[in-house]
Design a protein around this motif. Structure first.
Motif, mmCIF file in Angstrom:
data_model
loop_
_atom_site.group_PDB
_atom_site.id
_atom_site.type_symbol
_atom_site.label_atom_id
_atom_site.label_comp_id
_atom_site.label_asym_id
_atom_site.label_seq_id
_atom_site.Cartn_x
_atom_site.Cartn_y
_atom_site.Cartn_z
ATOM 1 N N PHE A 258 -5.418 -6.328 -0.116
ATOM 2 C CA PHE A 258 -4.762 -5.035 -0.299
ATOM 3 C C PHE A 258 -5.159 -4.066 0.815
ATOM 4 O O PHE A 258 -4.313 -3.401 1.417
ATOM 5 N N TYR A 259 -6.451 -3.994 1.109
ATOM 6 C CA TYR A 259 -6.909 -3.058 2.135
ATOM 7 C C TYR A 259 -6.467 -3.474 3.530
ATOM 8 O O TYR A 259 -6.261 -2.611 4.409
ATOM 9 N N HIS A 260 -6.295 -4.753 3.750
ATOM 10 C CA HIS A 260 -5.745 -5.193 5.032
ATOM 11 C C HIS A 260 -4.317 -4.676 5.201
ATOM 12 O O HIS A 260 -3.914 -4.293 6.312
ATOM 13 N N ARG A 261 -3.575 -4.640 4.116
ATOM 14 C CA ARG A 261 -2.207 -4.126 4.180
ATOM 15 C C ARG A 261 -2.197 -2.617 4.422
ATOM 16 O O ARG A 261 -1.321 -2.097 5.113
ATOM 17 N N ILE A 262 -3.185 -1.917 3.866
ATOM 18 C CA ILE A 262 -3.302 -0.481 4.126
ATOM 19 C C ILE A 262 -3.593 -0.244 5.605
ATOM 20 O O ILE A 262 -3.054 0.683 6.230
ATOM 21 N N GLU A 263 -4.443 -1.093 6.183
ATOM 22 C CA GLU A 263 -4.761 -0.977 7.612
ATOM 23 C C GLU A 263 -3.505 -1.186 8.454
ATOM 24 O O GLU A 263 -3.291 -0.477 9.456
ATOM 25 N N GLU A 264 -2.659 -2.123 8.050
ATOM 26 C CA GLU A 264 -1.408 -2.356 8.771
ATOM 27 C C GLU A 264 -0.503 -1.130 8.711
ATOM 28 O O GLU A 264 0.125 -0.750 9.705
ATOM 29 N N LEU A 265 -0.436 -0.499 7.533
ATOM 30 C CA LEU A 265 0.390 0.701 7.378
ATOM 31 C C LEU A 265 -0.119 1.831 8.266
ATOM 32 O O LEU A 265 0.665 2.562 8.881
ATOM 33 N N LYS A 266 -1.433 1.979 8.331
ATOM 34 C CA LYS A 266 -2.012 3.010 9.180
ATOM 35 C C LYS A 266 -1.621 2.787 10.638
ATOM 36 O O LYS A 266 -1.292 3.746 11.357
ATOM 37 N N GLN A 267 -1.650 1.528 11.067
ATOM 38 C CA GLN A 267 -1.294 1.223 12.447
ATOM 39 C C GLN A 267 0.154 1.591 12.754
ATOM 40 O O GLN A 267 0.496 1.855 13.906
ATOM 41 N N ARG A 268 0.978 1.644 11.721
ATOM 42 C CA ARG A 268 2.390 2.023 11.903
ATOM 43 C C ARG A 268 2.585 3.533 11.833
ATOM 44 O O ARG A 268 3.714 4.025 11.908
ATOM 45 N N GLY A 269 1.492 4.277 11.639
ATOM 46 C CA GLY A 269 1.600 5.734 11.600
ATOM 47 C C GLY A 269 1.723 6.335 10.222
ATOM 48 O O GLY A 269 1.914 7.549 10.089
#
Length: 311
Positions: A174-185
Motif C-alpha cells: 500500500f505504501y509503495h503505491r502511495i510513493e508512486e502517487l507522490k512521484q506523479r505530483g
C-alpha cells in the motif's frame, strides 16, 4: 501568508460540537506533491480535520481553503473531482463485482468508466475484478477502496486509517503505491494509528492531541524538538568505555547500551569504533513511534500539572 503552492490551508481553525472543542486554533499548510502524516489518539481531531478539508462540515471559526477555495461553498463543487478519499473500514455492495463497484463510483464522480479496469490493475485486483465483493479479503477491500479514491486522478488524496486490518506485506505494498502517487505530483494526507513503517513514506508529521497541535515537522525536525537520545547497542568482550561516555544504562557480559544525545552521536561513534573488543554496533535513532509517545506524554503531563494548579 497564502501560497500558490499550498493545496490545503487552515488558518486558526476551530470546530466545536455541542460545547466540545474538537479543534482549537489549528494552522495547517500542505504543499503540492507533499505527503503529510496526521497522527493522534481517537478524539484528537484527525477525522474532523479531514471532514473540514472535504467540505463535509464547516469550521466554527477560522478559515479553510482547498485549492484556494472554501470547500463548503456550492461553487466549490468542482473541487470534488480533484479529491480522492479513502475512509476507515470501507464498505461496498457485497453482491456487486469489484469492477461494478468501481464503475458505480465513476458514474457518481462523473469520470469515464473506461478507466476502471486499469485502476483495478494498478491496485493489484485485475484478476479479481469480476468476483463479487463478498468474496474479497480485508486487504482486497482496502485495495478496492484505494482504486475508488483514485478515480479521476485526484490532485489531493485523503486517507483515514488506510492500513487497518492489512497484513505486513499488504501494508508495505500500500505504501509503495502511495510513493508512486507522490512521484506523479499527488498531494496526500494520511491519518493512521499504525506508526511503524510510516515514517519513510511521509515528508512531514503533524501530531494532534485533544484538538491541539502538539508537534509538527519532518522526522528530523521532530527529533530536534523532542531531544530524545540515540540508543547505542555495543556487543563484544573486554570493552572499556572512555570516561565521557558515562550514560551507561545496562550492561551484561556481551552488550553495552548507551543513551547518546543526538548532537554528539557522530563524535561518540568515532570513539566507540576504536574500542578494543568491539564486535558489533547498532545505532537506533528515535522512531516516529518514540516521538509520538514523547509528545503525547509531555502534553498529558502539562495538562495534569495545569489541572493541579487550578485546584
Amino acid at each position: 501568508m497564502r501560497s500558490s503552492n499550498n493545496i490545503v490551508e487552515l488558518q486558526q481553525v476551530e470546530k466545536r460540537y455541542q460545547g466540545v472543542n474538537a479543534l482549537q486554533q489549528l494552522n495547517l499548510e500542505v504543499r503540492q506533491g507533499e505527503v503529510l502524516g496526521l497522527f493522534g489518539h481517537n478524539g484528537a481531531g484527525k477525522t474532523t480535520t479531514i471532514k473540514l478539508i472535504l467540505g463535509l462540515i464547516s469550521a466554527t471559526a477560522g478559515e479553510v481553503r482547498v485549492f484556494g477555495e472554501d470547500p463548503t461553498q456550492p461553487e466549490a463543487r468542482h473541487l470534488r473531482r480533484k479529491l480522492g478519499f479513502l475512509q476507515e473500514n470501507v464498505s461496498f455492495y457485497d453482491q456487486l463485482s469489484g469492477l461494478e463497484v468501481l464503475q458505480y463510483f465513476a458514474r457518481l464522480k462523473g469520470v469515464p468508466e473506461k478507466h476502471c479496469p486499469a485502476l483495478l490493475e494498478q491496485v493489484g485486483l485485475a484478476q479479481a475484478g469480476m468476483r463479487r465483493v463478498k468474496t474479497y479479503s480485508k486487504g482486497m477491500r482496502q485495495r478496492l477502496g484505494l482504486a475508488q479514491a483514485l478515480l479521476g486522478e485526484p490532485k489531493l488524496l485523503l486517507l483515514d486509517e488506510p492500513t487497518v486490518g492489512l497484513d505486513p506485506i499488504a501494508t508495505q505494498d500500500f505504501y509503495h503505491r502511495i510513493e508512486e502517487l507522490k512521484q506523479r505530483g499527488c498531494t496526500v494526507i494520511l491519518c493512521s494509528h499504525v506508526l511503524p513503517g510510516v515514517e519513510k513514506y511521509i515528508d512531514r508529521a503533524m501530531i494532534l492531541g485533544q484538538g491541539h497541535l502538539l508537534a509538527e515537522g519532518s522526522i528530523h525536525d521532530l527529533r530536534q524538538q523532542a531531544d530524545l537520545p540515540a540508543v547505542f547497542h555495543l556487543q563484544g568482550s573486554g570493552m572499556v568505555l572512555p570516561d565521557n561516555l558515562s550514560a551507561l544504562v545496562n550492561r551484561n557480559e556481551t552488550e553495552l547500551k548507551l543513551d547518546i544525545p543526538l548532537p554528539g552521536k557522530m563524535a561518540a561513534m568515532q570513539q566507540i569504533m576504536g574500542l578494543a573488543g568491539l564486535e558489533n554496533l547498532d545505532v537506533q535513532l528515535p522512531s516516529l513511534e518514540d516521538l509520538y509517545t514523547h509528545f503525547i506524554e509531555t502534553s498529558a503531563g502539562a495538562t495534569a500539572a495545569t489541572a493541579q494548579e487550578i485546584r
